[in-house]
Design a protein around this motif. Structure first.
Motif, PDB file in Angstrom:
ATOM      1  N   LEU A 184       0.838  -1.199   0.000  1.00 34.30           N
ATOM      2  CA  LEU A 184       0.000   0.000   0.000  1.00 34.30           C
ATOM      3  C   LEU A 184       0.879   1.259   0.000  1.00 34.30           C
ATOM      4  CD1 LEU A 184      -2.701   1.438   0.220  1.00 34.30           C
ATOM      5  CD2 LEU A 184      -2.660   1.036   2.700  1.00 34.30           C
ATOM      6  N   ALA A 185       1.913   1.272   0.856  1.00 38.58           N
ATOM      7  CA  ALA A 185       2.801   2.430   0.913  1.00 38.58           C
ATOM      8  C   ALA A 185       3.514   2.643  -0.412  1.00 38.58           C
ATOM      9  CB  ALA A 185       3.819   2.245   2.035  1.00 38.58           C
ATOM     10  N   THR A 186       4.010   1.583  -0.999  1.00 35.10           N
ATOM     11  CA  THR A 186       4.711   1.681  -2.286  1.00 35.10           C
ATOM     12  C   THR A 186       3.779   2.196  -3.371  1.00 35.10           C
ATOM     13  OG1 THR A 186       6.160  -0.158  -1.636  1.00 35.10           O
ATOM     14  CG2 THR A 186       6.051   0.399  -3.978  1.00 35.10           C
ATOM     15  N   SER A 187       2.527   1.671  -3.363  1.00 38.57           N
ATOM     16  CA  SER A 187       1.559   2.097  -4.375  1.00 38.57           C
ATOM     17  C   SER A 187       1.216   3.574  -4.219  1.00 38.57           C
ATOM     18  CB  SER A 187       0.295   1.246  -4.275  1.00 38.57           C
ATOM     19  OG  SER A 187       0.593  -0.117  -4.498  1.00 38.57           O
ATOM     20  N   LEU A 188       1.045   4.046  -2.958  1.00 36.87           N
ATOM     21  CA  LEU A 188       0.758   5.465  -2.733  1.00 36.87           C
ATOM     22  C   LEU A 188       1.934   6.326  -3.195  1.00 36.87           C
ATOM     23  CD1 LEU A 188      -0.973   5.312   0.788  1.00 36.87           C
ATOM     24  CD2 LEU A 188      -2.043   5.838  -1.415  1.00 36.87           C
ATOM     25  N   MET A 189       3.145   5.868  -2.913  1.00 40.00           N
ATOM     26  CA  MET A 189       4.325   6.591  -3.363  1.00 40.00           C
ATOM     27  C   MET A 189       4.355   6.699  -4.884  1.00 40.00           C
ATOM     28  SD  MET A 189       7.144   8.117  -2.364  1.00 40.00           S
ATOM     29  CE  MET A 189       7.657   7.480  -0.789  1.00 40.00           C
ATOM     30  N   GLN A 190       3.971   5.586  -5.554  1.00 39.30           N
ATOM     31  CA  GLN A 190       3.965   5.595  -7.021  1.00 39.30           C
ATOM     32  C   GLN A 190       2.919   6.562  -7.558  1.00 39.30           C
ATOM     33  OE1 GLN A 190       3.435   1.524  -8.139  1.00 39.30           O
ATOM     34  NE2 GLN A 190       5.595   0.956  -7.747  1.00 39.30           N
ATOM     35  N   LEU A 191       1.764   6.658  -6.821  1.00 36.37           N
ATOM     36  CA  LEU A 191       0.743   7.612  -7.251  1.00 36.37           C
ATOM     37  C   LEU A 191       1.294   9.044  -7.198  1.00 36.37           C
ATOM     38  CD1 LEU A 191      -2.514   6.264  -5.521  1.00 36.37           C
ATOM     39  CD2 LEU A 191      -2.015   6.308  -7.966  1.00 36.37           C
ATOM     40  N   LEU A 192       2.043   9.304  -6.144  1.00 35.36           N
ATOM     41  CA  LEU A 192       2.561  10.651  -5.960  1.00 35.36           C
ATOM     42  C   LEU A 192       3.679  10.976  -6.946  1.00 35.36           C
ATOM     43  CD1 LEU A 192       2.300  13.191  -4.156  1.00 35.36           C
ATOM     44  CD2 LEU A 192       4.018  12.181  -2.650  1.00 35.36           C
ATOM     45  N   LEU A 193       4.428   9.961  -7.291  1.00 29.86           N
ATOM     46  CA  LEU A 193       5.600  10.173  -8.144  1.00 29.86           C
ATOM     47  C   LEU A 193       5.352   9.862  -9.612  1.00 29.86           C
ATOM     48  CD1 LEU A 193       8.384   8.705  -5.815  1.00 29.86           C
ATOM     49  CD2 LEU A 193       7.669  11.084  -6.067  1.00 29.86           C
ATOM     50  N   GLU A 194       4.094   9.724  -9.983  1.00 28.85           N
ATOM     51  CA  GLU A 194       3.814   9.445 -11.392  1.00 28.85           C
ATOM     52  C   GLU A 194       4.308  10.597 -12.260  1.00 28.85           C
ATOM     53  OE1 GLU A 194      -0.295   8.722 -11.767  1.00 28.85           O
ATOM     54  OE2 GLU A 194      -0.184   6.619 -11.164  1.00 28.85           O
ATOM     55  N   ASN A 211      -2.028  13.629   2.846  1.00 25.74           N
ATOM     56  CA  ASN A 211      -1.594  13.482   4.227  1.00 25.74           C
ATOM     57  C   ASN A 211      -2.661  12.804   5.063  1.00 25.74           C
ATOM     58  OD1 ASN A 211       0.206  14.062   6.522  1.00 25.74           O
ATOM     59  ND2 ASN A 211      -1.435  15.462   7.137  1.00 25.74           N
ATOM     60  N   LEU A 212      -3.927  13.163   4.860  1.00 26.80           N
ATOM     61  CA  LEU A 212      -5.025  12.510   5.593  1.00 26.80           C
ATOM     62  C   LEU A 212      -5.062  11.001   5.281  1.00 26.80           C
ATOM     63  CD1 LEU A 212      -7.836  15.203   5.167  1.00 26.80           C
ATOM     64  CD2 LEU A 212      -6.568  14.649   7.260  1.00 26.80           C
ATOM     65  N   ASP A 213      -4.824  10.661   4.022  1.00 28.40           N
ATOM     66  CA  ASP A 213      -4.832   9.234   3.642  1.00 28.40           C
ATOM     67  C   ASP A 213      -3.684   8.487   4.313  1.00 28.40           C
ATOM     68  OD1 ASP A 213      -7.016   9.759   2.107  1.00 28.40           O
ATOM     69  OD2 ASP A 213      -5.926   9.821   0.195  1.00 28.40           O
ATOM     70  N   VAL A 214      -2.503   9.168   4.368  1.00 28.89           N
ATOM     71  CA  VAL A 214      -1.368   8.508   5.020  1.00 28.89           C
ATOM     72  C   VAL A 214      -1.645   8.350   6.505  1.00 28.89           C
ATOM     73  CG1 VAL A 214       1.088   8.726   5.583  1.00 28.89           C
ATOM     74  CG2 VAL A 214       0.266   9.317   3.297  1.00 28.89           C
ATOM     75  N   ARG A 215      -2.262   9.368   7.107  1.00 31.15           N
ATOM     76  CA  ARG A 215      -2.612   9.269   8.520  1.00 31.15           C
ATOM     77  C   ARG A 215      -3.569   8.095   8.763  1.00 31.15           C
ATOM     78  NH1 ARG A 215      -3.720  15.366  10.922  1.00 31.15           N
ATOM     79  NH2 ARG A 215      -1.538  16.058  10.959  1.00 31.15           N
ATOM     80  N   GLU A 216      -4.509   7.912   7.815  1.00 34.21           N
ATOM     81  CA  GLU A 216      -5.449   6.776   7.953  1.00 34.21           C
ATOM     82  C   GLU A 216      -4.697   5.446   7.916  1.00 34.21           C
ATOM     83  OE1 GLU A 216      -9.247   5.151   8.564  1.00 34.21           O
ATOM     84  OE2 GLU A 216      -8.600   7.258   8.564  1.00 34.21           O
ATOM     85  N   CYS A 217      -3.710   5.390   7.067  1.00 34.02           N
ATOM     86  CA  CYS A 217      -2.910   4.144   6.972  1.00 34.02           C
ATOM     87  C   CYS A 217      -2.124   3.926   8.253  1.00 34.02           C
ATOM     88  CB  CYS A 217      -1.951   4.238   5.784  1.00 34.02           C
ATOM     89  SG  CYS A 217      -2.773   4.240   4.187  1.00 34.02           S
TER      90      CYS A 217
END
Length: 762
Positions: A675-685, A700-706
């Protein structure tokens, strides 16, 4: 003077000689007087002899005259008497003539009667002579008539005996009669006729045993089966001190010897009596199905005629041809067990007949001939079985075939035929049987796995609980203490698979029965086959289920739980095999079961599939992510897709309760990292070239939820903040701090390549 004396002496000698001759003439028979007279004429004094002879005749005449004169009166008296007698004789003659006339007249009828009597006597003598001759001829005719009757009724051997008696005993006594000569000339033809007819009967016999071979074999195999069943009963239930007579050996069909030189009678030649068994119905033997008398009669006939060798060669040649026909299997023999049974029955019937002929004749067949036929039969039978059994895909048919082959071998072994090659071939069929079993159980396992609901087994009563425990070795004190209703941790396929493994072991054991194998060999065979079942068949079935596209996480979790319990049950399978084979697992060279490895591999595959499946589910949720990187709105809650994703992960990890701790922890850590890797990929597309503060706030809210999910401990066993480390890299992203307006220098350094101008942050 001397001359005078000599002349006087000679005259005296001559006179003496003449005197002697005269006396000889007087005393010698007239027929013999010739030599005497010749001696007179041979001399020179026959004149003087004639003078003396005349003188002697005159002397005799004077003596006769004197004698006649002396008897003259008597002569006269005799003449007188004769004259008187003549008269009387005439009277007597007349009387005799008269009497004769009367006698002839009176005896005329008697003469006629005497003539008739004479004829009668002659006829009587002729009749008597005829009767005597007929008495000599009648036995010949009676024997000939008997001969024809015997030939007409097909009693050829007695006919041959009758012909021998007729030729050597009866015909020589009347050989001068013409009809006897006809009979003598006809005897060779009769012998040939008997020979031909007996050969015809032999051909009918050969045709009969060819037709009845399967029936003979069937009865022989039934007797073998009965004996084997009886032996099993005796072994299982020995009766000590029983007074009942033991059952007659059912294998011994032909236990009565007959003499091979002559038949017992014209009707039962070659027929052997089988003893009636008390209290049990006796299966008929070959002698009840085939009349062997033709072959015995033909053998005796050819032996008497001096053609025994011809007969033996013909019989063996024909039986060899029949053997080749019997040994040729039908093309569709492999389709049904009846095809194999008929094939075996014919072979058994053939050799039962040959064994009977071997033991009831002297030399018609010998052991070498039988062994030669058996070697040919054995090789052809094994080749046929190898070919046709390879087509069998039904393990039940293969097992029935094995039992039939064992019965076939046991039956022939009773008759002294070596059958070791058949049992060696059964070991080959055993491998094929194992393959067919594996194919069958592959389908069974596939059906079990396809029909399973992959949910723990619920039980609502003690009876249901005991039923499940009775099917699968499971003990859990905590579960036993729980009130009903309650659930077993495994699904229904666990007891079903376990029982099917036991059924497979039973099926392997069935094939090993009656193969004369040691317990160690049986145990080794069962363990090797079971290992193939576990490592190949069941493993493939589990792998196929695990690799299915529509497999869910719940099913995968249940598979891991199920394989864990099946792995624990392997020791019970070991004990089960040990109990049925009586071979301890500590025995040298005992094969170990590979079930633990199989279930571990399946569990590892399921775990990997869980990790992959979780990642795929996370990817599916992330596909719903719709970040507006240029938004100016500041959000106050996590994205909906992420909330749903966290809810999914919470519910999923809640199912992992019964999984081994490391599996659940690994799955949870793997999901968080993915999940963390996928979120990072979304940000770095590459498409994301500019970011607003609102977008970073939402991220940031989504990361806090994770992180909140990680801190909640979805899976027990993690140390503090261990799971949160999966999201630590995301904290290097702008807006990752608690204050979205503060941008750390490191963050600015990270974003510098992607942001051409920082003026938009103001």
């Amino acid at each position: 003077m001397e001359r005078g004396k000599m002349a006087e002496a000679e005259s005296l000698e001559t006179a003496a000689e003449h005197e002697r001759i005269l006396r000889e003439i007087e005393s010698t028979d007239t027929a013999c007087i010739g030599p005497t007279l010749r001696s007179v004429y041979d001399g020179e004094e026959h004149g003087r002899f004639m003078e003396k002879l005349e003188t002697r005749i005159r002397n005799h005449d004077r003596e006769i005259e004197k004698m006649c004169n002396f008897h003259y009166q008597g002569f006269v008296d005799s003449i007188t008497e004769l004259l008187k007698v003549r008269g009387e004789a005439q009277k007597l003659k007349n009387q005799v003539t008269d009497t004769n006339r009367k006698l002839q007249h009176e005896g005329k009828e008697l003469v006629i009667a005497m003539e008739e009597l004479k004829q009668c006597r002659l006829q009587q003598r002729n009749i008597s002579a005829t009767v005597d001759k007929l008495m000599l001829c009648l036995p010949v005719l009676e024997m000939y008539s008997k001969l024809r009757d015997q030939m007409k009724t097909k009693r050829h051997y007695p006919a041959l005996k009758t012909l021998e008696h007729l030729e050597h005993t009866y015909l020589p006594q009347v050989s001068h009669y013409r009809f006897c000569k006809v009979m003598v000339d006809n005897i060779p033809k009769l012998r040939e006729e008997i020979k031909d007819v007996s050969m015809s009967d032999l051909k009918d016999f050969l045709e009969s045993i060819r037709k009845h071979s399967d029936k003979i074999g069937e009865t022989a195999m039934k007797q073998a089966q009965q004996q084997r069943n009886l032996d099993n009963i005796v072994l299982q239930q020995p009766r000590i001190g029983s007074k009942r007579k033991p059952k007659k050996d059912a294998y011994t069909i032909f236990d009565t010897e007959i003499e091979s030189t002559s038949p017992k009678s014209e009707q039962d030649s070659g027929i052997l009596d089988v003893e009636d068994e008390e209290d049990d119905e006796e299966v008929p033997g070959a002698q009840d199905l085939v009349d062997f008398s033709p072959v015995y009669r033909c053998l005796h006939i050819y032996s008497v005629l001096g053609a025994r060798e011809t007969f033996e060669n013909y019989y063996r040649k024909q039986r060899r041809k029949q053997a080749r026909l019997v040994l040729q299997p039908p093309s569709n023999m492999h389709e049904t067990l009846d095809g194999y049974r008929k094939y075996f029955n014919q072979i058994v019937g053939f050799f039962v007949v040959e064994d009977h002929i071997l033991h009831t004749t002297q030399g018609l067949v010998n052991r070498a001939y039988i062994d030669e036929l058996w070697e040919m039969a054995l090789s052809k039978t094994i080749a046929a079985l190898r070919t046709h059994s390879s087509y069998c895909s039904d393990p039940n048919l293969v097992l029935d075939l094995k039992n039939l082959i064992v019965l076939f071998a046991d039956t022939l072994q009773v008759y002294g035929f070596p059958v070791n090659q058949l049992f060696d071939m059964l070991l080959e069929i055993r491998d094929q049987y194992s393959e067919t079993l594996l194919k069958k159980w592959a389908g069974i396992f596939r059906n079990i796995l396809d029909s399973d609901n992959y949910s723990p087994i619920p039980v609502t009563s003690e009876e249901m609980y005991k039923k499940v425990v009775g099917q699968f070795p499971f003990q859990d004190i905590e579960l036993e203490k729980q009130p009903f209703p309650k659930k077993f941790p495994f699904s229904e396929f666990v007891p079903k698979v376990y029982n099917q493994i036991k059924e497979f072991i039973y099926a392997c054991l069935k094939f090993s029965e009656d193969l004369h194998l040691s317990s160690t060999e049986v145990d080794d065979m069962i363990r090797k086959s079971t290992n193939l079942l576990l490592t190949r068949t069941l493993s493939n079935s589990l792998q196929n289920v695990i690799k299915r596209k529509n497999i869910g996480l719940t099913e995968l979790v249940q598979i891991i739980i199920n394989t864990t319990h099946l792995e624990k049950s392997c020791k019970y399978l070991e004990e089960f095999i040990t109990n049925i084979t009586n071979v301890l697992p500590e025995t040298v060279h005992t094969t170990k079961l590979y079930g633990t490895t199989t279930f571990k591999d399946a569990r590892h595959a399921a775990e990997e599939e869980i990790y992959t499946n979780l990642n795929q589910k996370i990817d599916q949720f992330l596909q719903l992510a719709d970040y507006d990187w240029m938004t100016g709105d500041l959000g106050n809650k996590a994205s909906d897709y992420l909330v749903d994703l966290i809810a999914f992960l919470r519910s999923t990890f809640a199912v992992f309760t019964h999984l081994p701790g490391k599996v659940a922890q690994t799955a949870c850590m793997s999901a968080c990292k993915h999940l963390a890797t996928s979120l990072m990929q979304l940000l770095l597309e590459a498409e994301v070239r500019q970011l607003t503060l609102g977008a970073l706030q939402q991220f940031n809210l989504d990361v806090r939820e994770c992180e909140q999910f990680a801190r909640s401990g979805p899976v027990p066993g993690f140390q503090e903040d261990t799971l949160q480390l999966a999201f630590i890299d995301l904290r290097q992203v702008p807006g990752g701090s608690s204050d979205p307006e503060l941008l750390p220098a490191t963050t600015l350094q990270f974003l510098e390549p992607k942001i051409p101008s920082l003026s938009w942050f103001c």
